[in-house]
Scaffold this motif. Sequence first.
Motif, mmCIF file in Angstrom:
data_model
loop_
_atom_site.group_PDB
_atom_site.id
_atom_site.type_symbol
_atom_site.label_atom_id
_atom_site.label_comp_id
_atom_site.label_asym_id
_atom_site.label_seq_id
_atom_site.Cartn_x
_atom_site.Cartn_y
_atom_site.Cartn_z
ATOM 1 N N UNK A 46 0.831 -1.199 0.000
ATOM 2 C CA UNK A 46 0.000 0.000 0.000
ATOM 3 C C UNK A 46 0.863 1.245 0.000
ATOM 4 N N UNK A 47 0.197 2.377 -0.056
ATOM 5 C CA UNK A 47 0.857 3.673 0.026
ATOM 6 C C UNK A 47 0.120 4.501 1.055
ATOM 7 N N UNK A 48 0.886 5.187 1.919
ATOM 8 C CA UNK A 48 0.257 6.038 2.928
ATOM 9 C C UNK A 48 0.688 7.480 2.732
ATOM 10 N N UNK A 49 -0.237 8.401 3.008
ATOM 11 C CA UNK A 49 0.070 9.830 3.064
ATOM 12 C C UNK A 49 0.388 10.163 4.511
ATOM 13 N N UNK A 50 1.476 10.840 4.743
ATOM 14 C CA UNK A 50 1.943 11.111 6.101
ATOM 15 C C UNK A 50 1.183 12.282 6.725
ATOM 16 N N UNK A 51 0.658 12.051 7.929
ATOM 17 C CA UNK A 51 0.010 13.115 8.706
ATOM 18 C C UNK A 51 0.968 13.664 9.760
ATOM 19 N N UNK A 52 1.774 12.779 10.359
ATOM 20 C CA UNK A 52 2.770 13.219 11.338
ATOM 21 C C UNK A 52 3.923 12.240 11.402
ATOM 22 N N UNK A 53 5.071 12.765 11.795
ATOM 23 C CA UNK A 53 6.275 11.978 12.030
ATOM 24 C C UNK A 53 6.974 12.623 13.212
ATOM 25 N N UNK A 54 7.049 11.897 14.335
ATOM 26 C CA UNK A 54 7.644 12.449 15.553
ATOM 27 C C UNK A 54 8.527 11.410 16.230
ATOM 28 N N UNK A 55 9.463 11.906 17.024
ATOM 29 C CA UNK A 55 10.249 11.041 17.910
ATOM 30 C C UNK A 55 9.551 11.130 19.262
ATOM 31 N N UNK A 56 9.177 9.986 19.821
ATOM 32 C CA UNK A 56 8.462 9.971 21.093
ATOM 33 C C UNK A 56 8.902 8.759 21.898
ATOM 34 N N UNK A 57 9.321 8.987 23.114
ATOM 35 C CA UNK A 57 9.719 7.906 24.021
ATOM 36 C C UNK A 57 10.768 6.987 23.397
ATOM 37 N N UNK A 58 11.744 7.570 22.706
ATOM 38 C CA UNK A 58 12.844 6.805 22.154
ATOM 39 C C UNK A 58 12.553 6.041 20.875
ATOM 40 N N UNK A 59 11.401 6.299 20.248
ATOM 41 C CA UNK A 59 11.088 5.638 18.992
ATOM 42 C C UNK A 59 10.443 6.639 18.035
ATOM 43 N N UNK A 60 10.557 6.367 16.750
ATOM 44 C CA UNK A 60 9.912 7.185 15.734
ATOM 45 C C UNK A 60 8.479 6.723 15.590
ATOM 46 N N UNK A 61 7.559 7.669 15.534
ATOM 47 C CA UNK A 61 6.145 7.361 15.320
ATOM 48 C C UNK A 61 5.680 8.081 14.062
ATOM 49 N N UNK A 62 4.998 7.332 13.227
ATOM 50 C CA UNK A 62 4.552 7.822 11.936
ATOM 51 C C UNK A 62 3.081 7.480 11.804
ATOM 52 N N UNK A 63 2.282 8.448 11.444
ATOM 53 C CA UNK A 63 0.861 8.204 11.264
ATOM 54 C C UNK A 63 0.373 8.859 9.995
ATOM 55 N N UNK A 64 -0.653 8.273 9.423
ATOM 56 C CA UNK A 64 -1.189 8.852 8.207
ATOM 57 C C UNK A 64 -2.422 8.135 7.714
ATOM 58 N N UNK A 65 -2.801 8.486 6.505
ATOM 59 C CA UNK A 65 -3.994 7.913 5.883
ATOM 60 C C UNK A 65 -3.579 7.078 4.677
ATOM 61 N N UNK A 66 -4.452 6.167 4.306
ATOM 62 C CA UNK A 66 -4.187 5.339 3.138
ATOM 63 C C UNK A 66 -4.318 6.191 1.892
ATOM 64 N N UNK A 67 -3.293 6.188 1.049
ATOM 65 C CA UNK A 67 -3.341 6.892 -0.228
ATOM 66 C C UNK A 67 -3.687 5.913 -1.344
ATOM 67 N N UNK A 68 -3.265 4.651 -1.168
ATOM 68 C CA UNK A 68 -3.524 3.656 -2.195
ATOM 69 C C UNK A 68 -3.500 2.269 -1.572
ATOM 70 N N UNK A 69 -4.578 1.550 -1.768
ATOM 71 C CA UNK A 69 -4.684 0.139 -1.367
ATOM 72 C C UNK A 69 -5.423 -0.590 -2.474
ATOM 73 N N UNK A 70 -4.964 -1.782 -2.810
ATOM 74 C CA UNK A 70 -5.691 -2.581 -3.793
ATOM 75 C C UNK A 70 -7.000 -3.059 -3.164
ATOM 76 N N UNK A 71 -8.001 -3.394 -3.966
ATOM 77 C CA UNK A 71 -9.248 -3.917 -3.397
ATOM 78 C C UNK A 71 -9.048 -5.135 -2.486
#
Length: 122
Positions: free
Chosen positions: A81-106
Amino acid sequence: MSRSLLTPDSIDNRREPRYPVAWPARLRIATGQEIDVKVRDLSDNGIGLRSDHPIPQRDRFELVLGVPDLLDPRRLQAVPGTMSVAFLVMSHGEWRLGGTWADLTPPARKLLDQWIQKIKYG
């Protein structure tokens, strides 16, 4: 008057509930290199990831999820799949990435929807 600040991970910032999972995944970065990450939650339209490795800032990422088979969770299915990024942060010693689906096959959409239903209703 006090004002509460919402963090990127705050449930109040979301339009829909996210459901916790612990699945493996890989992000493909611009150089073609892949970074192993973990899927921490998903929703109808989005995904949350975490990584011990630095993740470069981008608007979109191609990724492949290791989604457990619905009947035999020991077997993983590769779901691209492909995701559009909503946020990317360093939190509690790890990278956190969140977003929405930009492309998923059926078929990928169907499998993720089935997992959400399974998590939601058991």
